[in-house]
Design a protein around this motif. Structure first.
Motif, PDB file in Angstrom:
ATOM      1  N   TYR A 136       2.499  -6.771  10.145  1.00 16.45           N
ATOM      2  CA  TYR A 136       1.557  -5.788   9.612  1.00 16.45           C
ATOM      3  C   TYR A 136       1.681  -5.661   8.096  1.00 16.45           C
ATOM      4  O   TYR A 136       2.785  -5.696   7.554  1.00 16.45           O
ATOM      5  CB  TYR A 136       1.760  -4.418  10.258  1.00 16.45           C
ATOM      6  CG  TYR A 136       1.288  -4.401  11.692  1.00 16.45           C
ATOM      7  CD1 TYR A 136      -0.039  -4.108  11.996  1.00 16.45           C
ATOM      8  CD2 TYR A 136       2.155  -4.695  12.731  1.00 16.45           C
ATOM      9  CE1 TYR A 136      -0.480  -4.102  13.309  1.00 16.45           C
ATOM     10  CE2 TYR A 136       1.721  -4.696  14.053  1.00 16.45           C
ATOM     11  CZ  TYR A 136       0.401  -4.397  14.329  1.00 16.45           C
ATOM     12  OH  TYR A 136      -0.041  -4.403  15.624  1.00 16.45           O
TER      13      TYR A 136
ATOM     14  N   ARG B  67      -3.687   1.676   3.958  1.00 17.80           N
ATOM     15  CA  ARG B  67      -3.818   1.688   5.401  1.00 17.80           C
ATOM     16  C   ARG B  67      -3.084   0.464   5.938  1.00 17.80           C
ATOM     17  O   ARG B  67      -2.977  -0.551   5.251  1.00 17.80           O
ATOM     18  CB  ARG B  67      -5.284   1.744   5.832  1.00 17.80           C
ATOM     19  CG  ARG B  67      -6.089   0.515   5.700  1.00 17.80           C
ATOM     20  CD  ARG B  67      -6.862   0.283   4.434  1.00 17.80           C
ATOM     21  NE  ARG B  67      -7.937   1.181   4.093  1.00 17.80           N
ATOM     22  CZ  ARG B  67      -8.240   1.455   2.844  1.00 17.80           C
ATOM     23  NH1 ARG B  67      -7.577   0.938   1.838  1.00 17.80           N
ATOM     24  NH2 ARG B  67      -9.228   2.240   2.553  1.00 17.80           N
TER      25      ARG B  67
ATOM     26  N   LEU C  44      -2.739  -2.628   8.443  1.00 15.04           N
ATOM     27  CA  LEU C  44      -3.621  -3.528   9.176  1.00 15.04           C
ATOM     28  C   LEU C  44      -2.914  -4.848   9.449  1.00 15.04           C
ATOM     29  O   LEU C  44      -1.819  -5.089   8.953  1.00 15.04           O
ATOM     30  CB  LEU C  44      -4.895  -3.778   8.362  1.00 15.04           C
ATOM     31  CG  LEU C  44      -5.705  -2.537   7.986  1.00 15.04           C
ATOM     32  CD1 LEU C  44      -6.695  -2.853   6.893  1.00 15.04           C
ATOM     33  CD2 LEU C  44      -6.420  -1.992   9.206  1.00 15.04           C
TER      34      LEU C  44
ATOM     35  N   LEU D  84      -9.453 -10.469   7.725  1.00 15.58           N
ATOM     36  CA  LEU D  84      -9.101  -9.177   8.275  1.00 15.58           C
ATOM     37  C   LEU D  84     -10.249  -8.657   9.127  1.00 15.58           C
ATOM     38  O   LEU D  84     -11.335  -8.374   8.621  1.00 15.58           O
ATOM     39  CB  LEU D  84      -8.798  -8.176   7.151  1.00 15.58           C
ATOM     40  CG  LEU D  84      -8.417  -6.771   7.592  1.00 15.58           C
ATOM     41  CD1 LEU D  84      -7.134  -6.786   8.413  1.00 15.58           C
ATOM     42  CD2 LEU D  84      -8.279  -5.860   6.405  1.00 15.58           C
TER      43      LEU D  84
ATOM     44  N   ALA E 122     -11.939  -5.770  10.894  1.00 21.80           N
ATOM     45  CA  ALA E 122     -11.845  -4.358  10.516  1.00 21.80           C
ATOM     46  C   ALA E 122     -13.106  -3.592  10.898  1.00 21.80           C
ATOM     47  O   ALA E 122     -14.185  -4.170  11.023  1.00 21.80           O
ATOM     48  CB  ALA E 122     -11.631  -4.241   9.004  1.00 21.80           C
TER      49      ALA E 122
ATOM     50  N   TYR F  74      -2.108  -6.477  -0.506  1.00 20.14           N
ATOM     51  CA  TYR F  74      -1.572  -6.428   0.850  1.00 20.14           C
ATOM     52  C   TYR F  74      -0.060  -6.545   0.702  1.00 20.14           C
ATOM     53  O   TYR F  74       0.430  -7.528   0.146  1.00 20.14           O
ATOM     54  CB  TYR F  74      -2.126  -7.571   1.709  1.00 20.14           C
ATOM     55  CG  TYR F  74      -3.616  -7.458   1.896  1.00 20.14           C
ATOM     56  CD1 TYR F  74      -4.135  -6.842   3.021  1.00 20.14           C
ATOM     57  CD2 TYR F  74      -4.505  -7.927   0.932  1.00 20.14           C
ATOM     58  CE1 TYR F  74      -5.507  -6.708   3.188  1.00 20.14           C
ATOM     59  CE2 TYR F  74      -5.871  -7.797   1.084  1.00 20.14           C
ATOM     60  CZ  TYR F  74      -6.359  -7.186   2.215  1.00 20.14           C
ATOM     61  OH  TYR F  74      -7.718  -7.042   2.377  1.00 20.14           O
TER      62      TYR F  74
END
Length: 179
Positions: free
Chosen positions: A24, A39, A41, A56, A58, A76
């Motif tokens: 993650y 967040r 993801l 990604l 989403a 990221y």
């Protein structure tokens, strides 16, 4: 100490091993007032023409959409308790075409890299055509790997194409290039 590499291939194996282990990532965007928003993801990755490309799956939320519309630069961040970390500075853009959506869907299902991913049908029951399924394409321009055992850092930056060189002799009086 930070080492710098010019070719992504020099860090590719470590990059893939770290993200496979950590899984993650914290995605960071900024709003119009330059305030960060994070967040957690799960992007998937592949190597295209020797460079990393992330995908990604989403939900296209109003906040994420507004942030990316104003500024597509994202980070990221991956981290594990052994202090291994990966920081991917990138440009993230919505990939709304069917080919990209199917490609990302398949990459999630088979693993990108192997061992990383999931079956997206758990979130989007309608498959790649589900109206709530959206995809971001992640194009890194800088990646930093940090090894937790000694905090040694390795940095890769995407090589930008060299600008075209023109001489003043090849321009007209308005400054336009003459061929």
């Amino acid at each position: 100490m930070t080492d710098t590499v010019s070719a992504f291939s020099e860090i590719q194996d470590s990059f893939l091993a770290y993200i496979r282990d950590i899984k993650y990532a914290t995605m960071v965007t900024v709003d119009r007032r330059h305030r960060p928003r994070a967040r957690v993801l799960l992007p998937v990755w592949e190597i295209v023409d020797g460079e990393p490309v992330g995908w990604l799956a989403a939900y296209r939320t109003p906040v994420k959409s507004a942030h990316l519309a104003d500024n597509p630069h994202t980070t990221y961040a991956y981290w594990n308790p052994r202090q291994n970390a990966v920081f991917v500075d990138s440009v993230s853009t919505w990939a709304d075409d069917e080919e990209s959506k199917v490609h990302a869907w398949d990459l999630y299902k088979r693993g990108g890299p192997p061992g990383l991913g999931y079956d997206p049908v758990h979130y989007w029951r309608g498959g790649p055509g589900d109206p709530d399924y959206h995809v971001l394409r992640i194009d890194p321009w800088r990646i930093q790997l940090v090894r937790g055992s000694d905090l040694r850092s390795t940095l890769w930056r995407k090589q930008e194409p060299a600008p075209a060189v023109t001489s003043s002799a090849s321009k007209d009086s308005a400054g336009t290039a003459v061929r």
